[in-house]
Design an enzyme around this catalytic site. Structure first.
Site, PDB file in Angstrom:
ATOM      1  N   ILE A  84      -0.625  18.098 -34.920  1.00 36.02           N
ATOM      2  CA  ILE A  84      -0.160  19.266 -34.179  1.00 36.02           C
ATOM      3  C   ILE A  84      -0.972  19.338 -32.897  1.00 36.02           C
ATOM      4  CG2 ILE A  84      -0.012  21.786 -34.204  1.00 36.02           C
ATOM      5  CD1 ILE A  84       0.580  21.563 -37.189  1.00 36.02           C
ATOM      6  N   LEU A  85      -0.285  19.475 -31.777  1.00 38.53           N
ATOM      7  CA  LEU A  85      -0.964  19.506 -30.477  1.00 38.53           C
ATOM      8  C   LEU A  85      -1.299  20.953 -30.114  1.00 38.53           C
ATOM      9  CD1 LEU A  85       1.500  17.004 -28.822  1.00 38.53           C
ATOM     10  CD2 LEU A  85      -0.868  16.514 -29.495  1.00 38.53           C
ATOM     11  N   HIS A 126      13.179  15.254 -36.219  1.00 36.54           N
ATOM     12  CA  HIS A 126      12.773  15.981 -37.421  1.00 36.54           C
ATOM     13  C   HIS A 126      13.840  15.756 -38.496  1.00 36.54           C
ATOM     14  CE1 HIS A 126      10.924  19.256 -39.724  1.00 36.54           C
ATOM     15  NE2 HIS A 126      12.152  19.650 -39.990  1.00 36.54           N
ATOM     16  N   ASP A 148       8.471  22.790 -34.714  1.00 33.23           N
ATOM     17  CA  ASP A 148       9.864  22.491 -35.093  1.00 33.23           C
ATOM     18  C   ASP A 148      10.856  23.566 -34.624  1.00 33.23           C
ATOM     19  OD1 ASP A 148       8.885  20.216 -36.389  1.00 33.23           O
ATOM     20  OD2 ASP A 148       8.688  21.242 -38.312  1.00 33.23           O
ATOM     21  N   ALA A 193      20.409   7.936 -40.489  1.00 33.00           N
ATOM     22  CA  ALA A 193      21.014   8.730 -39.414  1.00 33.00           C
ATOM     23  C   ALA A 193      20.045   8.873 -38.237  1.00 33.00           C
ATOM     24  CB  ALA A 193      21.415  10.100 -39.943  1.00 33.00           C
ATOM     25  N   GLU A 194      18.752   9.047 -38.541  1.00 36.58           N
ATOM     26  CA  GLU A 194      17.749   9.156 -37.476  1.00 36.58           C
ATOM     27  C   GLU A 194      17.775   7.930 -36.572  1.00 36.58           C
ATOM     28  OE1 GLU A 194      13.727  10.332 -38.638  1.00 36.58           O
ATOM     29  OE2 GLU A 194      14.499  11.071 -40.532  1.00 36.58           O
TER      30      GLU A 194
HETATM   31  C1  GRF Z   1      10.917  10.414 -39.954  1.00 35.38           C
HETATM   32  O1  GRF Z   1      11.650  10.885 -41.050  1.00 35.38           O
HETATM   33  C2  GRF Z   1      10.794  11.487 -38.893  1.00 35.38           C
HETATM   34  O2  GRF Z   1      11.913  12.304 -38.794  1.00 35.38           O
HETATM   35  C3  GRF Z   1       9.626  12.291 -39.409  1.00 35.38           C
HETATM   36  O3  GRF Z   1       8.736  11.327 -39.927  1.00 35.38           O
HETATM   37  C4  GRF Z   1       9.456  10.170 -40.332  1.00 35.38           C
HETATM   38  C5  GRF Z   1       8.870   9.017 -39.592  1.00 35.38           C
HETATM   39  O4  GRF Z   1       9.389   7.792 -40.032  1.00 35.38           O
HETATM   40  N1  GRF Z   1       9.073  13.135 -38.373  1.00 35.38           N
HETATM   41  P1  GRF Z   1       9.129   6.489 -39.177  1.00 35.38           P
HETATM   42  O5  GRF Z   1       7.615   6.359 -39.007  1.00 35.38           O
HETATM   43  O6  GRF Z   1       9.846   6.617 -37.878  1.00 35.38           O
HETATM   44  O7  GRF Z   1       9.650   5.360 -40.015  1.00 35.38           O
END
Ligand code: GRF
Length: 217
Positions: A91-92, A108, A144, A172-173
């Site tokens: 946390i910054l 997130h 967040d 999905a990310e």
């Molecule tokens: C991801 O789920 C991201 O959303 C969360 O931490 C995880 C990081 O995964 N903040 P990675 O290191 O990118 O594989």
């Protein structure tokens, strides 16, 4: 646009951003990867991809402000335009977050504003949510809570565990983050007076993602 990525661990999102940015028509360049944990495996992945890396071990600094100052010096030295948090577990200070407002984003693993903080996949299961997903947002001092840039949804299945749901969200990310960063770097998404403004390009961007992952800018 010059980008620095902040990580603390494996860096799979970082890897997808590096891959995306290696395409000649991607409007951003990853100039540096920084980890607050010297043992983060993502540092090796980035170095193998030819990206400059730096470990800034938070344990070597007496205060949060001192760590932030070292981080900021590294970002300024690399002449960075945008900072992408990718699994960065620090946390910054509010001051740092305020100074970088509009130039610092995070991914997130929930559909914000639901499920902030940590273990959010378990939070979604415990709440009985049937849909979850991921959110790319600008970072503001409150955790967040910054303006939302893009989101992707996935189903929560009846027999999901935190692990199975995390894996589905992570997939999905990996699509959403490079898409969202492209929108920022191309100027299609901007932060104006604390609100996200999207151009027509951003509104068309949902076609870039498979249906269930569709961000709805
Ligand atoms: C991801 O789920 C991201 O959303 C969360 O931490 C995880 C990081 O995964 N903040 P990675 O290191 O990118 O594989």
């Amino acid at each position: 646009m010059k980008i620095a990525i902040l990580i603390s661990g494996r860096g799979s999102n970082m890897e997808r951003l590096i891959e995306a940015a290696s395409a000649p028509d991607y409007p951003a360049e990853i100039v540096k990867v920084i980890s607050n944990r010297p043992d983060a495996s993502g540092l090796r992945t980035a170095a193998n991809a030819g990206i400059a890396t730096q470990a800034i071990d938070h344990k070597s600094y007496a205060s949060r402000a001192a760590f932030d100052a070292a981080l900021e010096a590294a970002l300024n030295e690399a002449d960075v335009d945008l900072v992408c948090h990718a699994g960065f577990m620090r946390i910054l200070t509010d001051e740092f977050a305020a100074r970088w407002e509009g130039r610092m984003v995070n991914i997130h693993p929930s559909l914000l504003p639901s499920f902030k903080g940590i273990r959010v996949q378990q939070q979604a299961i415990d709440a009985g949510a049937t849909i979850s997903g991921c959110t790319v947002h600008y970072i503001i001092p409150a955790l967040d809570s910054g303006p939302i840039i893009a989101q992707a949804a996935v189903p929560v299945l009846t027999d999901d565990t935190a692990e199975t749901l995390s894996a589905r969200i992570l997939e999905a990310e990996h699509v959403l983050y490079p898409t969202a960063v492209k929108l920022i770097a191309s100027g299609s998404v901007k932060l104006v007076d604390g609100k996200v403004v999207r151009s027509l390009d951003a509104k068309r961007a949902d076609t870039a993602c498979p249906p269930l992952f569709s961000p709805q800018p």
